[in-house]
Write an enzyme that holds these catalytic residues in place. Structure first.
Site, PDB file in Angstrom:
ATOM      1  N   VAL A  99      20.541  64.303   5.373  1.00 45.84           N
ATOM      2  CA  VAL A  99      21.377  65.242   6.196  1.00 45.84           C
ATOM      3  C   VAL A  99      22.603  64.615   6.831  1.00 45.84           C
ATOM      4  CG1 VAL A  99      21.156  67.126   7.928  1.00 45.84           C
ATOM      5  CG2 VAL A  99      19.296  66.494   6.602  1.00 45.84           C
ATOM      6  N   HIS A 116      22.522  72.974  -4.666  1.00 49.36           N
ATOM      7  CA  HIS A 116      21.109  73.108  -4.339  1.00 49.36           C
ATOM      8  C   HIS A 116      20.399  74.212  -5.461  1.00 49.36           C
ATOM      9  CE1 HIS A 116      17.621  73.550  -1.729  1.00 49.36           C
ATOM     10  NE2 HIS A 116      17.566  74.638  -2.180  1.00 49.36           N
ATOM     11  N   ASP A 148      27.418  72.667   6.244  1.00 49.31           N
ATOM     12  CA  ASP A 148      27.921  72.873   7.715  1.00 49.31           C
ATOM     13  C   ASP A 148      26.340  72.030   8.280  1.00 49.31           C
ATOM     14  OD1 ASP A 148      25.641  74.479   7.401  1.00 49.31           O
ATOM     15  OD2 ASP A 148      26.771  76.419   8.005  1.00 49.31           O
ATOM     16  N   VAL A 151      20.967  73.262   7.262  1.00 45.79           N
ATOM     17  CA  VAL A 151      20.215  72.595   6.078  1.00 45.79           C
ATOM     18  C   VAL A 151      20.420  73.692   5.091  1.00 45.79           C
ATOM     19  CG1 VAL A 151      18.044  71.958   4.959  1.00 45.79           C
ATOM     20  CG2 VAL A 151      18.598  71.379   7.049  1.00 45.79           C
TER      21      VAL A 151
HETATM   22  C1  GRF Z   1      19.711  68.487  -8.251  1.00 46.72           C
HETATM   23  O1  GRF Z   1      18.625  69.234  -8.741  1.00 46.72           O
HETATM   24  C2  GRF Z   1      20.470  69.061  -7.308  1.00 46.72           C
HETATM   25  O2  GRF Z   1      20.341  70.561  -6.871  1.00 46.72           O
HETATM   26  C3  GRF Z   1      19.820  68.502  -5.950  1.00 46.72           C
HETATM   27  O3  GRF Z   1      19.553  67.074  -6.269  1.00 46.72           O
HETATM   28  C4  GRF Z   1      19.467  67.061  -7.683  1.00 46.72           C
HETATM   29  C5  GRF Z   1      20.443  66.037  -8.119  1.00 46.72           C
HETATM   30  O4  GRF Z   1      20.191  65.546  -9.621  1.00 46.72           O
HETATM   31  N1  GRF Z   1      20.552  68.486  -4.784  1.00 46.72           N
HETATM   32  P1  GRF Z   1      21.114  64.645 -10.048  1.00 46.72           P
HETATM   33  O5  GRF Z   1      20.816  63.319  -9.347  1.00 46.72           O
HETATM   34  O6  GRF Z   1      22.381  65.223 -10.123  1.00 46.72           O
HETATM   35  O7  GRF Z   1      20.501  64.416 -11.576  1.00 46.72           O
END
Ligand code: GRF
Length: 209
Positions: A99, A116, A148, A151
């Site tokens: 974070v 995400h 921001d 989370v």
């Molecule tokens: C992805 O699933 C993303 O949504 C999350 O972390 C993962 C990263 O995957 N925040 P990568 O390292 O880009 O393959």
């Protein structure tokens, strides 16, 4: 590769870097009018650093310090300094597992984005695909949003839905979401690089489509 672009992206990641690769390839293909100036990781062995180096993109490990879920003050300062020295216009988090706190957020205010693996605000936090499966939703997906102090809580830039199939396992669903991420993240970053989005409070308006 990065120098001919005035819009410069800094990437932070802790994992495989497949989203970084999607963004770097879109930059190389010209669909994102920008270049990746720098990749940083809090893990020395993270694959994302190798993926960057094979593309000739500067890649650095920054020791995260004593905390497990955030960067300590020195690490945060080091990240800010190298990203500023690389003159990045946008910081894109791509699987960065810590974070980011006050000083970092202030240093790049309104210029940090994240991807995400769910349709936010549903299922923030870890293993969002598993949360979706356990909850029994028929659709989940992925979200690109500004970062921001919360989370997975900043203004939403773009979302892509993914159906949940009857025979999905956490692995199959995660894989399908990952593929959707590789389409959505470059689209959103391209729109930002073109100056094609406007933020009005919590709402992000696309001036173009
Ligand atoms: C992805 O699933 C993303 O949504 C999350 O972390 C993962 C990263 O995957 N925040 P990568 O390292 O880009 O393959």
């Amino acid at each position: 590769m990065t120098s001919e672009h005035s819009f410069r992206i800094g990437i932070l990641g802790s994992g495989k870097g497949s989203n970084f690769v999607a963004i770097a390839e879109a930059c190389a293909a010209g669909t994102i009018p920008a270049g990746v100036a720098l990749v940083l990781s809090d893990l020395a062995e993270a694959e994302i650093l190798d993926r960057a180096r094979e593309r000739g993109i500067p890649a650095r490990f920054i020791a995260p310090g004593k905390f497990r879920t955030k960067l300590d003050e020195d690490a945060e300062r080091a990240c800010i300094d190298v990203l500023r020295a690389a003159r990045v216009d946008l910081v894109a988090l791509a699987g960065f597992m810590r974070v980011l706190k006050g000083d970092f957020l202030r240093a790049f205010e309104g210029r940090i984005v994240n991807i995400h693996p769910s349709l936010l605000p549903s299922f923030p936090g870890l293993e969002a695909w598993k949360q979706a499966l356990d909850h029994g939703v028929r659709f989940t997906g992925c979200t690109v949003h500004f970062v921001d102090a919360g989370v997975d809580s900043g203004p939403i830039i773009g979302q892509q839905p993914v159906p949940v199939l009857d025979d999905d396992t956490p692995e199959t669903l995660h894989r399908r979401i990952h593929s959707a991420e590789h389409e959505l993240y470059p689209k959103c970053v391209a729109a930002i690089a073109r100056g094609g989005i406007v933020v009005a409070g919590r709402r992000v308006v696309w001036k173009e489509n």
